[in-house]
Design a protein around this motif. Structure first.
Motif, mmCIF file in Angstrom:
data_model
loop_
_atom_site.group_PDB
_atom_site.id
_atom_site.type_symbol
_atom_site.label_atom_id
_atom_site.label_comp_id
_atom_site.label_asym_id
_atom_site.label_seq_id
_atom_site.Cartn_x
_atom_site.Cartn_y
_atom_site.Cartn_z
ATOM 1 N N ILE A 1 20.613 4.417 -6.185
ATOM 2 C CA ILE A 1 19.396 4.534 -7.224
ATOM 3 C C ILE A 1 18.136 4.886 -6.597
ATOM 4 N N ALA A 2 17.471 5.633 -6.957
ATOM 5 C CA ALA A 2 15.739 5.615 -6.752
ATOM 6 C C ALA A 2 15.226 4.543 -7.469
ATOM 7 N N VAL A 3 13.812 3.799 -6.539
ATOM 8 C CA VAL A 3 13.704 2.641 -7.847
ATOM 9 C C VAL A 3 12.024 3.078 -7.383
ATOM 10 N N GLU A 4 11.156 3.267 -8.185
ATOM 11 C CA GLU A 4 9.497 3.480 -7.861
ATOM 12 C C GLU A 4 9.258 2.100 -7.835
ATOM 13 N N LEU A 5 8.013 2.013 -6.827
ATOM 14 C CA LEU A 5 7.586 0.741 -6.326
ATOM 15 C C LEU A 5 6.388 0.965 -7.097
ATOM 16 N N ASN A 6 6.174 -0.251 -7.690
ATOM 17 C CA ASN A 6 5.134 -0.495 -8.905
ATOM 18 C C ASN A 6 4.212 -1.989 -8.580
ATOM 19 N N PRO A 7 3.250 -1.375 -7.938
ATOM 20 C CA PRO A 7 2.375 -3.746 -7.669
ATOM 21 C C PRO A 7 2.418 -4.453 -8.852
ATOM 22 N N ILE A 8 3.713 -5.974 -8.024
ATOM 23 C CA ILE A 8 3.705 -6.564 -8.558
ATOM 24 C C ILE A 8 2.685 -7.993 -8.996
ATOM 25 N N LEU A 9 1.721 -7.773 -8.363
ATOM 26 C CA LEU A 9 0.144 -8.559 -7.926
ATOM 27 C C LEU A 9 -0.554 -7.944 -7.715
ATOM 28 N N GLY B 1 1.000 -1.030 0.047
ATOM 29 C CA GLY B 1 -0.203 -0.036 -0.106
ATOM 30 C C GLY B 1 1.273 1.345 -0.080
ATOM 31 N N THR B 2 1.983 0.906 -0.722
ATOM 32 C CA THR B 2 3.198 2.725 -0.592
ATOM 33 C C THR B 2 2.870 2.746 -2.139
ATOM 34 N N SER B 3 1.712 2.806 -2.549
ATOM 35 C CA SER B 3 2.384 2.813 -4.296
ATOM 36 C C SER B 3 2.279 4.826 -3.978
ATOM 37 N N ASN B 4 2.385 5.656 -2.951
ATOM 38 C CA ASN B 4 1.696 6.994 -3.300
ATOM 39 C C ASN B 4 2.998 7.331 -2.579
ATOM 40 N N THR B 5 4.264 6.972 -1.989
ATOM 41 C CA THR B 5 5.403 7.352 -1.132
ATOM 42 C C THR B 5 6.343 7.574 -2.074
ATOM 43 N N GLY B 6 6.464 7.958 -3.265
ATOM 44 C CA GLY B 6 7.758 7.932 -3.784
ATOM 45 C C GLY B 6 8.439 7.471 -3.883
ATOM 46 N N PRO B 7 9.753 6.902 -4.321
ATOM 47 C CA PRO B 7 10.856 6.471 -4.896
ATOM 48 C C PRO B 7 11.622 5.936 -3.511
#
Length: 87
Positions: free
Chosen positions: A68-76, A48-54
């Motif tokens: 590095i900065a990684v954007e977390l995208n929902p995988i499942l 549930g952290t899709s809007n927290t930024g990288p």
């Protein structure tokens, strides 16, 4: 060792973010990853952290350390299929 070593498939989200097979993950944001094995409560939950930024990942490759900065995208999707099943 106490570090997490990346296993990265070519063209995967991690690969596209700049992580390579064999990179050693040292820190996630300001958390020392080595502490996760001895203190599992430190492992952050990214649910549930899709809007927290990288997320800032500190990695070591050979003798070079970099962040590095990684954007977390929902995988499942919410209705995730069982391992081995085709969606």
């Amino acid at each position: 060792g106490e570090h997490l070593v990346a296993r990265v498939a070519r063209d995967s989200p991690a690969f596209l973010a700049g992580i390579r097979d064999g990179d050693i993950l040292l820190k996630c944001n300001d958390l020392d990853v080595a502490a996760w094995r001895t203190q599992p409560t430190l492992i952050p939950s990214f649910r549930g952290t899709s809007n927290t930024g990288p997320v800032q990942l500190t990695l070591k490759r050979a003798e070079k350390t970099f962040t590095i900065a990684v954007e977390l995208n929902p995988i499942l999707a919410p209705e995730a299929t069982a391992p081995g099943e085709k969606p």
